[in-house]
Design a protein around this motif. Structure first.
Motif, PDB file in Angstrom:
ATOM      1  N   VAL A 183       0.813  -1.216   0.000  1.00 35.93           N
ATOM      2  CA  VAL A 183       0.000   0.000   0.000  1.00 35.93           C
ATOM      3  C   VAL A 183       0.846   1.266   0.000  1.00 35.93           C
ATOM      4  O   VAL A 183       0.330   2.353  -0.280  1.00 35.93           O
ATOM      5  CB  VAL A 183      -0.965   0.011   1.206  1.00 35.93           C
ATOM      6  N   PHE A 184       2.140   1.132   0.275  1.00 33.93           N
ATOM      7  CA  PHE A 184       3.024   2.306   0.251  1.00 33.93           C
ATOM      8  C   PHE A 184       4.463   1.826   0.341  1.00 33.93           C
ATOM      9  O   PHE A 184       4.743   0.754   0.891  1.00 33.93           O
ATOM     10  CB  PHE A 184       2.713   3.247   1.426  1.00 33.93           C
ATOM     11  N   SER A 185       5.367   2.602  -0.227  1.00 31.11           N
ATOM     12  CA  SER A 185       6.798   2.306  -0.082  1.00 31.11           C
ATOM     13  C   SER A 185       7.576   3.614  -0.147  1.00 31.11           C
ATOM     14  O   SER A 185       7.106   4.607  -0.739  1.00 31.11           O
ATOM     15  CB  SER A 185       7.285   1.348  -1.174  1.00 31.11           C
ATOM     16  N   LEU A 186       8.724   3.610   0.443  1.00 33.82           N
ATOM     17  CA  LEU A 186       9.592   4.785   0.409  1.00 33.82           C
ATOM     18  C   LEU A 186      11.031   4.330   0.539  1.00 33.82           C
ATOM     19  O   LEU A 186      11.309   3.206   0.982  1.00 33.82           O
ATOM     20  CB  LEU A 186       9.227   5.777   1.512  1.00 33.82           C
ATOM     21  N   GLU A 187      11.949   5.208   0.178  1.00 37.89           N
ATOM     22  CA  GLU A 187      13.375   4.912   0.327  1.00 37.89           C
ATOM     23  C   GLU A 187      13.901   5.608   1.568  1.00 37.89           C
ATOM     24  O   GLU A 187      13.751   6.828   1.713  1.00 37.89           O
ATOM     25  CB  GLU A 187      14.160   5.361  -0.901  1.00 37.89           C
ATOM     26  N   ASP A 188      14.447   4.821   2.466  1.00 38.93           N
ATOM     27  CA  ASP A 188      15.123   5.369   3.642  1.00 38.93           C
ATOM     28  C   ASP A 188      16.600   5.442   3.288  1.00 38.93           C
ATOM     29  O   ASP A 188      17.279   4.421   3.211  1.00 38.93           O
ATOM     30  CB  ASP A 188      14.886   4.464   4.855  1.00 38.93           C
ATOM     31  N   LYS A 189      17.086   6.653   3.047  1.00 35.95           N
ATOM     32  CA  LYS A 189      18.434   6.815   2.499  1.00 35.95           C
ATOM     33  C   LYS A 189      19.532   6.604   3.524  1.00 35.95           C
ATOM     34  O   LYS A 189      20.703   6.512   3.146  1.00 35.95           O
ATOM     35  CB  LYS A 189      18.567   8.200   1.853  1.00 35.95           C
ATOM     36  N   ALA A 190      19.168   6.551   4.784  1.00 34.31           N
ATOM     37  CA  ALA A 190      20.191   6.337   5.820  1.00 34.31           C
ATOM     38  C   ALA A 190      19.572   5.507   6.943  1.00 34.31           C
ATOM     39  O   ALA A 190      19.372   5.994   8.058  1.00 34.31           O
ATOM     40  CB  ALA A 190      20.727   7.666   6.338  1.00 34.31           C
ATOM     41  N   TYR A 191      19.268   4.241   6.637  1.00 34.66           N
ATOM     42  CA  TYR A 191      18.617   3.377   7.620  1.00 34.66           C
ATOM     43  C   TYR A 191      19.510   3.167   8.837  1.00 34.66           C
ATOM     44  O   TYR A 191      20.680   2.815   8.726  1.00 34.66           O
ATOM     45  CB  TYR A 191      18.292   2.027   6.980  1.00 34.66           C
ATOM     46  N   VAL A 192      18.930   3.397  10.001  1.00 30.78           N
ATOM     47  CA  VAL A 192      19.628   3.173  11.275  1.00 30.78           C
ATOM     48  C   VAL A 192      18.713   2.333  12.161  1.00 30.78           C
ATOM     49  O   VAL A 192      17.568   2.714  12.418  1.00 30.78           O
ATOM     50  CB  VAL A 192      19.977   4.500  11.979  1.00 30.78           C
ATOM     51  N   GLU A 193      19.212   1.208  12.604  1.00 34.12           N
ATOM     52  CA  GLU A 193      18.405   0.256  13.373  1.00 34.12           C
ATOM     53  C   GLU A 193      17.778   0.890  14.617  1.00 34.12           C
ATOM     54  O   GLU A 193      16.597   0.687  14.890  1.00 34.12           O
ATOM     55  CB  GLU A 193      19.279  -0.932  13.773  1.00 34.12           C
ATOM     56  N   LYS A 194      18.542   1.666  15.349  1.00 30.91           N
ATOM     57  CA  LYS A 194      18.054   2.156  16.634  1.00 30.91           C
ATOM     58  C   LYS A 194      16.938   3.193  16.509  1.00 30.91           C
ATOM     59  O   LYS A 194      16.234   3.471  17.490  1.00 30.91           O
ATOM     60  CB  LYS A 194      19.210   2.724  17.462  1.00 30.91           C
ATOM     61  N   THR A 195      16.754   3.778  15.313  1.00 31.84           N
ATOM     62  CA  THR A 195      15.677   4.752  15.140  1.00 31.84           C
ATOM     63  C   THR A 195      14.460   4.153  14.436  1.00 31.84           C
ATOM     64  O   THR A 195      13.479   4.857  14.192  1.00 31.84           O
ATOM     65  CB  THR A 195      16.177   5.962  14.328  1.00 31.84           C
ATOM     66  N   PHE A 196      14.514   2.858  14.116  1.00 34.85           N
ATOM     67  CA  PHE A 196      13.433   2.244  13.342  1.00 34.85           C
ATOM     68  C   PHE A 196      12.090   2.346  14.042  1.00 34.85           C
ATOM     69  O   PHE A 196      11.086   2.732  13.439  1.00 34.85           O
ATOM     70  CB  PHE A 196      13.759   0.771  13.061  1.00 34.85           C
ATOM     71  N   GLN A 197      12.032   1.976  15.296  1.00 37.10           N
ATOM     72  CA  GLN A 197      10.755   1.962  16.008  1.00 37.10           C
ATOM     73  C   GLN A 197      10.124   3.349  16.032  1.00 37.10           C
ATOM     74  O   GLN A 197       8.926   3.499  15.764  1.00 37.10           O
ATOM     75  CB  GLN A 197      10.941   1.453  17.436  1.00 37.10           C
ATOM     76  N   LYS A 198      10.904   4.356  16.322  1.00 35.79           N
ATOM     77  CA  LYS A 198      10.369   5.715  16.408  1.00 35.79           C
ATOM     78  C   LYS A 198       9.869   6.203  15.050  1.00 35.79           C
ATOM     79  O   LYS A 198       8.826   6.875  14.958  1.00 35.79           O
ATOM     80  CB  LYS A 198      11.451   6.656  16.941  1.00 35.79           C
ATOM     81  N   LYS A 199      10.591   5.846  13.973  1.00 32.97           N
ATOM     82  CA  LYS A 199      10.244   6.336  12.636  1.00 32.97           C
ATOM     83  C   LYS A 199       9.055   5.610  12.028  1.00 32.97           C
ATOM     84  O   LYS A 199       8.273   6.205  11.277  1.00 32.97           O
ATOM     85  CB  LYS A 199      11.452   6.199  11.701  1.00 32.97           C
TER      86      LYS A 199
END
Length: 214
Positions: A183-199
């Protein structure tokens, strides 16, 4: 020029062979110093299935109580993060192991009645769910256990995959579990594991869409 090309190719082959030997030596040493057998039996809520990891029995999906369970689908599955049951469809992560010992994450769908398995995405992982209930998948995902920055074998693997080791970007996919529709997709240009939950996990899809469109 021909000699230079030969030398470069020869050097690549030597590096790959050396990396393979070092990788298998490391795996063997880890297994030798771990005297305990592995036996995990993790029930999948809402089903009579469980994910089993064992150093004696085949890994895979088992059906029934732990003491009498029968293997119904072999594989290195995970029962973690965003494992989701929708009707008879079970979405979960599988970790394919190549002949060179690399671990390749895959998102698969298993029909719990027919036990037919479909690989939806390779080099991908179900990472969880957002606040409005959609599954969140990461594609172009690199398993840290492959030591991507130093493992020449993994670098060789990426030549024939969609993974780009020189780019920290991943594609984030939002999937509706009931239909399997993206239903949606986006590019996360700087994926960081520790910020995943918040984002992603702590927000609804509408909130994520709104920020992406801003």
């Amino acid at each position: 020029m021909g000699n230079a090309k030969f030398t470069t190719n020869s050097l690549m082959i030597i590096v790959i062979i050396f990396s393979a030997i070092l990788f298998f030596f490391t795996i063997t040493m880890v297994e030798m110093v771990n005297p305990y057998g592995q036996n995990e039996y993790m029930k999948i809520e809402g089903t009579d299935l469980a994910v089993k990891h064992s150093s004696i029995d085949p890994n895979g999906l088992y059906r029934g109580p732990e003491s009498t369970a029968q293997l119904v689908l072999e594989g290195n599955f995970g029962n973690d993060w965003g494992t989701t049951l929708s009707g008879t469809d079970l979405y979960l992560n599988e970790y394919a192991i190549t002949s060179l010992g690399l671990i390749i994450p895959e998102v698969v769908k298993v029909d719990t009645e027919t036990l037919e398995k479909e690989v939806l995405y390779k080099d991908a992982i179900i990472r969880g769910k957002c606040a409005s209930g959609e599954m969140v998948l990461l594609t172009g995902y690199v398993m840290p256990t492959n030591y991507p920055k130093t493992n020449s074998l993994y670098k060789f693997y990426t030549m024939s995959s969609d993974v780009d080791l020189d780019d920290t970007a991943v594609t984030v996919i939002f999937m509706e579990p009931e239909t399997g529709e993206v239903v949606f997709s986006l590019e996360d240009k700087a994926y960081v594991e520790k910020t995943f939950q918040k984002k992603y996990e702590d927000r609804t899809l509408d909130e994520i869409r709104g920020e992406a469109a801003a």
